[in-house]
Design a protein around this motif. Sequence first.
Motif, PDB file in Angstrom:
ATOM      1  N   TRP A 243      41.702  48.843 175.183  1.00  0.00           N
ATOM      2  CA  TRP A 243      40.308  49.189 174.700  1.00  0.00           C
ATOM      3  C   TRP A 243      40.377  50.057 173.690  1.00  0.00           C
ATOM      4  CZ3 TRP A 243      36.125  46.699 177.022  1.00  0.00           C
ATOM      5  CH2 TRP A 243      36.297  45.846 178.032  1.00  0.00           C
ATOM      6  N   HIS A 244      39.939  49.681 172.425  1.00  0.00           N
ATOM      7  CA  HIS A 244      39.667  50.871 171.146  1.00  0.00           C
ATOM      8  C   HIS A 244      38.706  51.602 171.752  1.00  0.00           C
ATOM      9  CE1 HIS A 244      41.258  47.471 168.704  1.00  0.00           C
ATOM     10  NE2 HIS A 244      41.682  48.393 167.932  1.00  0.00           N
ATOM     11  N   THR A 245      37.758  51.464 172.619  1.00  0.00           N
ATOM     12  CA  THR A 245      37.115  52.617 173.006  1.00  0.00           C
ATOM     13  C   THR A 245      36.575  51.984 174.418  1.00  0.00           C
ATOM     14  OG1 THR A 245      35.457  52.271 171.124  1.00  0.00           O
ATOM     15  CG2 THR A 245      34.680  53.432 172.854  1.00  0.00           C
ATOM     16  N   PRO A 246      37.298  52.997 175.258  1.00  0.00           N
ATOM     17  CA  PRO A 246      37.350  52.700 177.021  1.00  0.00           C
ATOM     18  C   PRO A 246      35.686  52.676 177.130  1.00  0.00           C
ATOM     19  CG  PRO A 246      38.683  54.729 176.261  1.00  0.00           C
ATOM     20  CD  PRO A 246      37.984  54.178 175.039  1.00  0.00           C
TER      21      PRO A 246
ATOM     22  N   TRP B  38      28.898  43.390 181.456  1.00  0.00           N
ATOM     23  CA  TRP B  38      30.261  44.124 181.926  1.00  0.00           C
ATOM     24  C   TRP B  38      30.911  44.880 180.849  1.00  0.00           C
ATOM     25  CZ3 TRP B  38      32.249  43.529 187.026  1.00  0.00           C
ATOM     26  CH2 TRP B  38      31.958  42.763 187.512  1.00  0.00           C
ATOM     27  N   PHE B  39      31.382  45.811 181.193  1.00  0.00           N
ATOM     28  CA  PHE B  39      31.919  47.160 180.449  1.00  0.00           C
ATOM     29  C   PHE B  39      31.418  47.197 179.172  1.00  0.00           C
ATOM     30  CE2 PHE B  39      35.289  44.146 182.448  1.00  0.00           C
ATOM     31  CZ  PHE B  39      35.406  44.653 183.748  1.00  0.00           C
ATOM     32  N   ASP B  40      30.008  47.166 179.313  1.00  0.00           N
ATOM     33  CA  ASP B  40      29.200  47.007 177.893  1.00  0.00           C
ATOM     34  C   ASP B  40      29.394  48.444 176.951  1.00  0.00           C
ATOM     35  OD1 ASP B  40      27.326  48.285 179.386  1.00  0.00           O
ATOM     36  OD2 ASP B  40      25.791  47.878 178.165  1.00  0.00           O
ATOM     37  N   ASP B  41      29.814  49.339 177.369  1.00  0.00           N
ATOM     38  CA  ASP B  41      29.949  50.666 176.437  1.00  0.00           C
ATOM     39  C   ASP B  41      31.330  50.644 175.738  1.00  0.00           C
ATOM     40  OD1 ASP B  41      30.779  51.674 178.663  1.00  0.00           O
ATOM     41  OD2 ASP B  41      29.916  53.639 178.333  1.00  0.00           O
ATOM     42  N   GLY B  42      32.078  49.670 176.283  1.00  0.00           N
ATOM     43  CA  GLY B  42      33.598  49.641 175.784  1.00  0.00           C
ATOM     44  C   GLY B  42      33.665  48.667 174.600  1.00  0.00           C
ATOM     45  N   GLN B  43      34.638  49.117 173.594  1.00  0.00           N
ATOM     46  CA  GLN B  43      35.071  48.009 172.505  1.00  0.00           C
ATOM     47  C   GLN B  43      36.356  47.651 172.565  1.00  0.00           C
ATOM     48  OE1 GLN B  43      33.476  49.182 168.849  1.00  0.00           O
ATOM     49  NE2 GLN B  43      31.650  49.798 169.491  1.00  0.00           N
ATOM     50  N   LEU B  44      36.605  46.417 172.036  1.00  0.00           N
ATOM     51  CA  LEU B  44      38.177  45.852 171.918  1.00  0.00           C
ATOM     52  C   LEU B  44      38.003  44.734 170.931  1.00  0.00           C
ATOM     53  CD1 LEU B  44      38.517  43.520 175.152  1.00  0.00           C
ATOM     54  CD2 LEU B  44      36.155  44.132 174.090  1.00  0.00           C
ATOM     55  N   ASN B  45      39.305  44.312 170.726  1.00  0.00           N
ATOM     56  CA  ASN B  45      39.282  43.012 169.827  1.00  0.00           C
ATOM     57  C   ASN B  45      40.186  42.151 170.622  1.00  0.00           C
ATOM     58  OD1 ASN B  45      40.723  41.310 167.762  1.00  0.00           O
ATOM     59  ND2 ASN B  45      39.271  42.411 166.261  1.00  0.00           N
TER      60      ASN B  45
ATOM     61  N   ALA C  50      47.508  31.411 149.821  1.00  0.00           N
ATOM     62  CA  ALA C  50      47.361  32.478 149.037  1.00  0.00           C
ATOM     63  C   ALA C  50      46.491  33.687 149.593  1.00  0.00           C
ATOM     64  CB  ALA C  50      46.001  31.981 148.161  1.00  0.00           C
ATOM     65  N   ALA C  51      46.615  33.765 150.926  1.00  0.00           N
ATOM     66  CA  ALA C  51      45.768  34.762 151.569  1.00  0.00           C
ATOM     67  C   ALA C  51      46.751  36.104 151.719  1.00  0.00           C
ATOM     68  CB  ALA C  51      45.417  34.449 153.066  1.00  0.00           C
ATOM     69  N   ASN C  52      45.858  37.391 151.879  1.00  0.00           N
ATOM     70  CA  ASN C  52      46.519  38.445 152.019  1.00  0.00           C
ATOM     71  C   ASN C  52      46.937  38.498 153.544  1.00  0.00           C
ATOM     72  OD1 ASN C  52      47.021  41.209 152.511  1.00  0.00           O
ATOM     73  ND2 ASN C  52      44.974  41.926 152.005  1.00  0.00           N
ATOM     74  N   PRO C  53      48.393  39.042 153.471  1.00  0.00           N
ATOM     75  CA  PRO C  53      49.024  38.890 155.009  1.00  0.00           C
ATOM     76  C   PRO C  53      48.713  40.097 155.716  1.00  0.00           C
ATOM     77  CG  PRO C  53      50.499  39.591 153.292  1.00  0.00           C
ATOM     78  CD  PRO C  53      49.358  39.386 152.644  1.00  0.00           C
ATOM     79  N   GLU C  54      47.842  41.253 155.238  1.00  0.00           N
ATOM     80  CA  GLU C  54      47.340  42.494 155.792  1.00  0.00           C
ATOM     81  C   GLU C  54      46.256  42.110 156.579  1.00  0.00           C
ATOM     82  OE1 GLU C  54      49.542  44.675 156.711  1.00  0.00           O
ATOM     83  OE2 GLU C  54      51.195  43.509 155.286  1.00  0.00           O
ATOM     84  N   HIS C  55      46.080  42.524 157.676  1.00  0.00           N
ATOM     85  CA  HIS C  55      44.636  42.152 158.266  1.00  0.00           C
ATOM     86  C   HIS C  55      44.424  43.389 159.513  1.00  0.00           C
ATOM     87  CE1 HIS C  55      40.963  41.304 160.605  1.00  0.00           C
ATOM     88  NE2 HIS C  55      40.225  40.999 159.612  1.00  0.00           N
ATOM     89  N   GLU C  56      43.627  44.447 159.798  1.00  0.00           N
ATOM     90  CA  GLU C  56      43.495  45.396 160.824  1.00  0.00           C
ATOM     91  C   GLU C  56      42.455  45.033 161.517  1.00  0.00           C
ATOM     92  OE1 GLU C  56      43.307  50.075 161.749  1.00  0.00           O
ATOM     93  OE2 GLU C  56      43.570  49.299 159.848  1.00  0.00           O
ATOM     94  N   ALA C  57      42.828  44.673 162.952  1.00  0.00           N
ATOM     95  CA  ALA C  57      41.490  44.060 163.852  1.00  0.00           C
ATOM     96  C   ALA C  57      40.857  45.352 163.825  1.00  0.00           C
ATOM     97  CB  ALA C  57      42.203  43.782 165.144  1.00  0.00           C
ATOM     98  N   GLN C  58      39.485  44.927 163.917  1.00  0.00           N
ATOM     99  CA  GLN C  58      38.338  46.109 164.292  1.00  0.00           C
ATOM    100  C   GLN C  58      37.903  45.824 165.749  1.00  0.00           C
ATOM    101  OE1 GLN C  58      37.582  48.222 161.695  1.00  0.00           O
ATOM    102  NE2 GLN C  58      39.280  47.222 160.714  1.00  0.00           N
ATOM    103  N   PRO C  59      37.325  46.877 166.056  1.00  0.00           N
ATOM    104  CA  PRO C  59      36.907  46.608 167.668  1.00  0.00           C
ATOM    105  C   PRO C  59      35.417  46.375 167.517  1.00  0.00           C
ATOM    106  CG  PRO C  59      37.060  49.016 166.754  1.00  0.00           C
ATOM    107  CD  PRO C  59      37.485  48.067 165.745  1.00  0.00           C
ATOM    108  N   PHE C  60      35.042  45.380 168.698  1.00  0.00           N
ATOM    109  CA  PHE C  60      33.617  44.979 168.763  1.00  0.00           C
ATOM    110  C   PHE C  60      33.179  45.204 170.108  1.00  0.00           C
ATOM    111  CE2 PHE C  60      35.362  42.503 165.460  1.00  0.00           C
ATOM    112  CZ  PHE C  60      34.474  42.513 164.612  1.00  0.00           C
ATOM    113  N   PRO C  61      32.133  45.397 170.426  1.00  0.00           N
ATOM    114  CA  PRO C  61      31.531  45.826 171.679  1.00  0.00           C
ATOM    115  C   PRO C  61      31.991  44.527 172.818  1.00  0.00           C
ATOM    116  CG  PRO C  61      29.517  45.668 170.097  1.00  0.00           C
ATOM    117  CD  PRO C  61      30.759  45.323 169.496  1.00  0.00           C
TER     118      PRO C  61
END
Length: 671
Positions: free
Chosen positions: A53-56, A71-78, A248-259
């Motif tokens: 969990w990015h945000t527990p 369920w777990f609705d104030d948590g964030q994950l990717n 042609a794509a950029n190989p870097e991508h950081e996963a963002q947290p979502f609710p």
Amino acid sequence: MSNSIDNLLHETRRFTPSEEFRANAVAGADLYDRASSDRPAFWGEQARELLHWHTPFTRTLDWSNPPFAKWFDDGQLNVAYNCLDRHVEAGNGDRVALNWEGEPGDSKTFTYAELTAEVKKAANVLAGLGIGQGDRVAIYLPMIPEAVISMLAVARLGAVHSVIFGGFSAESLRARIDDASAKLVITADGGWRKGKVSALKPAVDASLTIGGPENPSTVEHVLVVKRGNNDVAWVHGRDLWWHDQIDAANPEHEAQPFPAENPLFILYTSGTTGKPKGILHTTGGYLTQVAFTHKNIFDLHPETDVYWSTADVGWITGHSYVVYGPLANGATQVIYEGTPDAPHPGRWWEIIQKYGVTILYTAPTAIRTFMKLGHHIPAQFDLTSLRLLGSVGEPINPEAWVWYRDVIGGGTTPVVDTWWQTETGAIMVSALPGVTTLKPGSAQVAVPGIHIEVLDDQGTPVPKNSGGLLVVSEPWPAMLRGIWGDPDRFVETYWSTFPGKYFAGDGARLDRDGDIWLLGRVDDVMNVSGHRLSTAEIESSLVSHPRVAEAAVVGATDETTGQAVVAFVIVRVIEDDDEPGAAKALADEILDEVVAETVESLAAELRAHVATQIGAIARPKQVFIVAELPKTRSGKIMRRLLRDVAEGREIGDTTTLADTQVMKIISGTVG
Ligand code: 6R9
């Protein structure tokens, strides 16, 4: 009726887990105790233990507005981070994630590091095409690695995928694209099926022009994977090659947290009325339950197991037990593009031998097809790596269960029969293989943390040794969050039969031990002279006859009895140990053989067999010997079409059949 049920419930074979299996099992009996005291708290523990969990979260279940659960609705994950990056960060980047096998024999392997790299590039491609949180992406692909990569790339962006079976027509595709207002379609030129390339892109092209210029679709781009190398038409500006974009794509991508309640996917399933329902699933609860069930029911040891679910990603089993459950758990798995019999009838067993598959998850329809072909075919391969077998999709009759364990599992593997639905998102009823004494034909018990009941029409729980309707009485983490765009239909379809409880649409019985036996959809229940008869039960009786490989039963309107039992039966090759080649006989040859020994006498014998086993009330009025049964691509028999044949009507909509020719063949035989 009680006689007939007794027949099924008199199954006396029992299989206890071996000492060795029990000693090494992931799940012990303590799970039931831990789960029963406080279900939401139990799921909270699982969510923390199994996921990053990015945000527990601080809340487990919010059921203040039933039937709309959170369920777990104030948590964030990717979700994609949970399925990919974290395994690499934990030092498991070199572990194989996917062993992909193409139908013509080509193959590719992706480690967790390689799969993560592909998904990052794909996520950048999709983001470049304007896909962001909440946008819908339709995926119409064969079983190729890009199907898994696309789903995870969509999930990584917090967008929503709608995977549509490769077998669906242009009209069905368009209806689903429109319903979800998809912005992007990911497809392929074609894929391999039954030894040849089956084109996919023409259906996408046709679907997007339905209704002409006055009826434009919401789709802005079509990404096309090159797989079949077949010629394709091209709409400049709209169509893009996947490989051009990925390269042609950029190989870097950081996963963002979502609710945790951010939508993950929509998957369409048929209802009792015509319009397909877009079943909506979200992230945190869904991923918790698929990871939990995949780990505990399939006894997953990720360092050593090689897991194979034969399901297509276009089916819920492909979502939960090919993509999300296994990858969240860091499993090594096999995926296979083609059909079980291409280029030869031992293809699956060859794949198990090649990769050393230890856990196999498939459907009863496949098992019965293999039974029909005979044990000589699997016997040519080394299947000793297998240690656990699973079944899903329909009731597995005891004969098929025992055949699966004996012939495929070498007489030693546990078989877990798992009951669940697109709507439930994850397995709900199943044995735990290191704990439960297995009973062929019964799905047995609720998964720890799940509350299942069998109710009578008034909503009262039925006693042991009787039947009723299967319900889920408490909210569960992977439950559907609704029907896309139709909250009223959600409440009406699932929550109005027994207020506050989820009605699954399936009939079930409790046996004298309280174990659950699924009896099929309630709309598959027949009423013959006032007696309720289950199609599953009569089919099971037919399949227990040595000449029967597969059977489908329907209730046809009958002037005197209300409904009459009509059976469609595929006969089995009689195995001749001196002549193993006989087992390879094709369906129509079998049919010829039967014609020679007179169809009538076999039909009469089968009618008598059912009457003896279940009772005269269940005796089929007619038995048709056929070469094939009409099935959807997930292997469900389309009884509606057989009912059309049985009642002499014109045959209805066949677009969801795996093989659209089959109804012509059946009508030819019957008519
Ligand atoms: C996972 C899946 C759901 C319907 C369900 C039931 C039948 C599934 C079963 C089973 C008896 C099992 N079903 N598993 N019946 N025993 N182990 O199949 O989802 O395609 O939505 O179908 O399938 O009738 O209601 P889905």
